[in-house]
Scaffold this motif. Structure first.
Motif, PDB file in Angstrom:
ATOM      1  N   UNK A   1      56.173  15.387 -21.288  1.00  0.00           N
ATOM      2  CA  UNK A   1      56.045  16.759 -20.778  1.00  0.00           C
ATOM      3  C   UNK A   1      55.200  16.813 -19.513  1.00  0.00           C
ATOM      4  N   UNK A   2      54.220  15.950 -19.404  1.00  0.00           N
ATOM      5  CA  UNK A   2      53.368  15.937 -18.213  1.00  0.00           C
ATOM      6  C   UNK A   2      54.125  15.439 -16.987  1.00  0.00           C
ATOM      7  N   UNK A   3      55.178  14.660 -17.198  1.00  0.00           N
ATOM      8  CA  UNK A   3      55.999  14.096 -16.129  1.00  0.00           C
ATOM      9  C   UNK A   3      55.166  13.265 -15.152  1.00  0.00           C
ATOM     10  N   UNK A   4      54.245  12.489 -15.719  1.00  0.00           N
ATOM     11  CA  UNK A   4      53.409  11.636 -14.877  1.00  0.00           C
ATOM     12  C   UNK A   4      54.068  10.287 -14.609  1.00  0.00           C
ATOM     13  N   UNK A   5      54.716   9.686 -15.648  1.00  0.00           N
ATOM     14  CA  UNK A   5      55.348   8.393 -15.492  1.00  0.00           C
ATOM     15  C   UNK A   5      56.305   8.173 -16.653  1.00  0.00           C
ATOM     16  N   UNK A   6      57.244   7.242 -16.475  1.00  0.00           N
ATOM     17  CA  UNK A   6      58.184   6.895 -17.528  1.00  0.00           C
ATOM     18  C   UNK A   6      57.496   5.981 -18.544  1.00  0.00           C
ATOM     19  N   UNK A   7      57.741   6.241 -19.841  1.00  0.00           N
ATOM     20  CA  UNK A   7      57.133   5.489 -20.929  1.00  0.00           C
ATOM     21  C   UNK A   7      58.229   4.945 -21.846  1.00  0.00           C
ATOM     22  N   UNK A   8      57.961   3.833 -22.547  1.00  0.00           N
ATOM     23  CA  UNK A   8      58.947   3.287 -23.497  1.00  0.00           C
ATOM     24  C   UNK A   8      59.152   4.251 -24.670  1.00  0.00           C
ATOM     25  N   UNK A   9      60.384   4.240 -25.197  1.00  0.00           N
ATOM     26  CA  UNK A   9      60.687   5.109 -26.333  1.00  0.00           C
ATOM     27  C   UNK A   9      59.839   4.702 -27.529  1.00  0.00           C
ATOM     28  N   UNK A  10      59.587   5.659 -28.428  1.00  0.00           N
ATOM     29  CA  UNK A  10      58.677   5.471 -29.552  1.00  0.00           C
ATOM     30  C   UNK A  10      59.422   5.053 -30.801  1.00  0.00           C
ATOM     31  N   UNK A  11      58.797   4.224 -31.596  1.00  0.00           N
ATOM     32  CA  UNK A  11      59.401   3.760 -32.845  1.00  0.00           C
ATOM     33  C   UNK A  11      59.297   4.854 -33.906  1.00  0.00           C
ATOM     34  N   UNK A  12      60.032   4.661 -35.004  1.00  0.00           N
ATOM     35  CA  UNK A  12      60.015   5.617 -36.108  1.00  0.00           C
ATOM     36  C   UNK A  12      58.602   5.695 -36.686  1.00  0.00           C
ATOM     37  N   UNK A  13      58.124   6.905 -36.925  1.00  0.00           N
ATOM     38  CA  UNK A  13      56.776   7.139 -37.438  1.00  0.00           C
ATOM     39  C   UNK A  13      55.755   7.365 -36.359  1.00  0.00           C
ATOM     40  N   UNK A  14      56.110   7.169 -35.088  1.00  0.00           N
ATOM     41  CA  UNK A  14      55.164   7.387 -34.000  1.00  0.00           C
ATOM     42  C   UNK A  14      55.033   8.887 -33.709  1.00  0.00           C
ATOM     43  N   UNK A  15      53.923   9.253 -33.093  1.00  0.00           N
ATOM     44  CA  UNK A  15      53.688  10.649 -32.715  1.00  0.00           C
ATOM     45  C   UNK A  15      54.500  10.986 -31.469  1.00  0.00           C
ATOM     46  N   UNK A  16      55.150  12.105 -31.515  1.00  0.00           N
ATOM     47  CA  UNK A  16      55.989  12.560 -30.393  1.00  0.00           C
ATOM     48  C   UNK A  16      55.640  13.993 -30.059  1.00  0.00           C
ATOM     49  N   UNK A  17      55.998  14.401 -28.884  1.00  0.00           N
ATOM     50  CA  UNK A  17      55.738  15.765 -28.443  1.00  0.00           C
ATOM     51  C   UNK A  17      56.763  16.719 -29.061  1.00  0.00           C
ATOM     52  N   UNK A  18      56.405  17.999 -29.056  1.00  0.00           N
ATOM     53  CA  UNK A  18      57.221  19.000 -29.753  1.00  0.00           C
ATOM     54  C   UNK A  18      58.644  19.042 -29.205  1.00  0.00           C
ATOM     55  N   UNK A  19      59.615  18.960 -30.122  1.00  0.00           N
ATOM     56  CA  UNK A  19      61.036  19.111 -29.812  1.00  0.00           C
ATOM     57  C   UNK A  19      61.500  18.096 -28.763  1.00  0.00           C
ATOM     58  N   UNK A  20      60.909  16.905 -28.768  1.00  0.00           N
ATOM     59  CA  UNK A  20      61.284  15.855 -27.827  1.00  0.00           C
ATOM     60  C   UNK A  20      61.940  14.712 -28.605  1.00  0.00           C
ATOM     61  N   UNK A  21      63.160  14.972 -29.076  1.00  0.00           N
ATOM     62  CA  UNK A  21      63.897  13.938 -29.800  1.00  0.00           C
ATOM     63  C   UNK A  21      64.194  12.735 -28.920  1.00  0.00           C
ATOM     64  N   UNK A  22      64.287  12.962 -27.599  1.00  0.00           N
ATOM     65  CA  UNK A  22      64.613  11.862 -26.696  1.00  0.00           C
ATOM     66  C   UNK A  22      63.478  10.860 -26.550  1.00  0.00           C
ATOM     67  N   UNK A  23      62.265  11.201 -27.056  1.00  0.00           N
ATOM     68  CA  UNK A  23      61.147  10.267 -26.979  1.00  0.00           C
ATOM     69  C   UNK A  23      61.228   9.198 -28.068  1.00  0.00           C
ATOM     70  N   UNK A  24      62.046   9.439 -29.088  1.00  0.00           N
ATOM     71  CA  UNK A  24      62.110   8.525 -30.230  1.00  0.00           C
ATOM     72  C   UNK A  24      63.222   7.499 -30.054  1.00  0.00           C
ATOM     73  N   UNK A  25      62.978   6.330 -30.575  1.00  0.00           N
ATOM     74  CA  UNK A  25      63.963   5.254 -30.515  1.00  0.00           C
ATOM     75  C   UNK A  25      65.123   5.546 -31.466  1.00  0.00           C
ATOM     76  N   UNK A  26      66.358   5.324 -31.001  1.00  0.00           N
ATOM     77  CA  UNK A  26      67.520   5.607 -31.813  1.00  0.00           C
ATOM     78  C   UNK A  26      67.792   4.549 -32.863  1.00  0.00           C
ATOM     79  N   UNK A  27      68.474   4.889 -33.969  1.00  0.00           N
ATOM     80  CA  UNK A  27      68.792   3.918 -35.023  1.00  0.00           C
ATOM     81  C   UNK A  27      69.893   2.967 -34.571  1.00  0.00           C
TER      82      UNK A  27
END
Length: 362
Positions: free
Chosen positions: A91-117
């Protein structure tokens, strides 16, 4: 809850004065002021739309963008890059970050931050309602996979959004879960259940396969489904269109026919007037001829007889002067008399000119 909403908004805005979203590049900002706006859950910061608040407490140029066409940039300006596959822009749009694994903390309504199955093609949302992104979903700020099967335990996230209309404001609750496509998470039993078909009873939109639970409590058609009408409607519309065209043509024909009839009557009246005028002229000529012929001394050999032919037309010899010292012509404007002057005298020539002019009038 709806009645307490305005007071809640006031309480959320009460506190230190912050001119959010107005600080330009290079000016100081506070990371602690970053938050989600109540009711809409949009990300807010002290910096403007083209900068972010870095760790040094200054507004810096954004290093990435989430949207294809970001908001707030000037015309013909360079946008920050989009993140590649396997990365995401927060959300801050500061830099690109790697997608997050299952169980990781993510920002509100940001499904695209999570790693896909691994089977993301089977679990990915195909309805277009944003149920998940490539089979991954962020619920209660935790990355999950949307792979809960029928009858198994599921997780629900209910979010109340503020909806503003022209007259009032209301609450719209959006419920999301981690059930597989075609299933929904029952909020009472917290298990995945099969979605309901059109016409089945329902309590929420998520229960229907069309995502549209009507006010009557049954699943209705999808809100974006096209409206189909019966074939007889097309027939009636076609008949009305052609009937309107035919009526227009008939009306134009009748209108122009009346106009043409009026113009024809005007031309006929003009012809009648001209014909009557011509008849009057001919009658005057005939009257003048009879008047001249009826004078004493008038006969076939009289100079007056040469004014008109037997058929009533003017003779070519009508220019001959009429000299009769004993007669008086009621049809002539001048009365001529013989005072003893011969034809070669000046007075005789003047009298002949006057007679010629009078005879030309007839």
């Amino acid at each position: 809850m709806v009645g307490l909403l305005p007071l809640t908004l006031v309480l959320f805005s009460w506190g230190p004065f912050v001119n959010a979203g107005s600080v330009n590049y290079g000016n100081p900002c506070s990371v602690g002021n970053q938050k989600l706006e109540f009711g809409t859950y949009q990300f807010q910061t002290d910096c403007d739309s083209t900068t972010f608040c870095n760790s040094s407490g200054l507004c810096d140029h954004k290093g990435c963008r989430k949207d294809e066409y970001p908001f707030g940039y000037p015309k013909n300006s360079d946008f920050p890059p989009r993140c590649d596959s396997g990365l995401f822009c927060p959300d801050e749009e500061d830099q690109c970050l790697p997608v997050l694994a299952v169980g990781s903390a993510c920002q509100f309504d940001r499904d695209d931050e999570c790693e896909g199955p691994p089977n993301f093609k089977d679990l990915a949302d195909k309805t277009g309602y944003g149920l998940n992104v490539n089979g991954s979903v962020c619920l209660n700020n935790v990355c999950m996979w949307a792979n809960a099967t029928l009858g198994n335990t599921c997780v629900v996230e209910n979010t109340a959004y503020t909806v503003y209309s022209s007259s009032n404001e209301s609450i719209d609750i959006v419920s999301r879960d981690n059930c597989s496509p075609g299933l929904y998470c029952d909020s009472q039993h917290m298990v995945c259940m099969q979605m309901k078909n059109l016409g089945d009873s329902c309590d929420a939109d998520k229960e229907c396969s069309t995502f549209n639970c009507l006010a009557s409590g049954v699943c209705g058609k999808s809100a974006d489904s096209p409206e189909h009408v019966a074939f007889w409607v097309y027939i009636i519309v076609g008949v009305c269109i052609f009937g309107g065209m035919l009526a227009t043509l008939i009306g134009m024909y009748c209108f122009h026919r009346g106009h043409r009839q009026a113009e024809r009557e005007k031309r006929l009246q003009y012809w009648r007037e001209q014909n009557a005028f011509r008849q009057n002229i001919m009658q005057m000529q005939e009257t003048a001829r009879h008047s001249i012929m009826s004078l004493p001394g008038g006969g076939p050999n009289s100079p007056r007889s040469t004014l008109y032919n037997r058929d009533g037309t003017q003779s070519e010899d009508s220019q001959i002067p009429m000299l009769n010292p004993q007669s008086k012509s009621s049809a002539l404007r001048h009365q001529l008399s013989d005072d003893g002057f011969d034809d070669g005298s000046q007075e005789s020539i003047m009298i002949q000119r006057v007679d010629r002019k009078d005879s030309n009038r007839f």
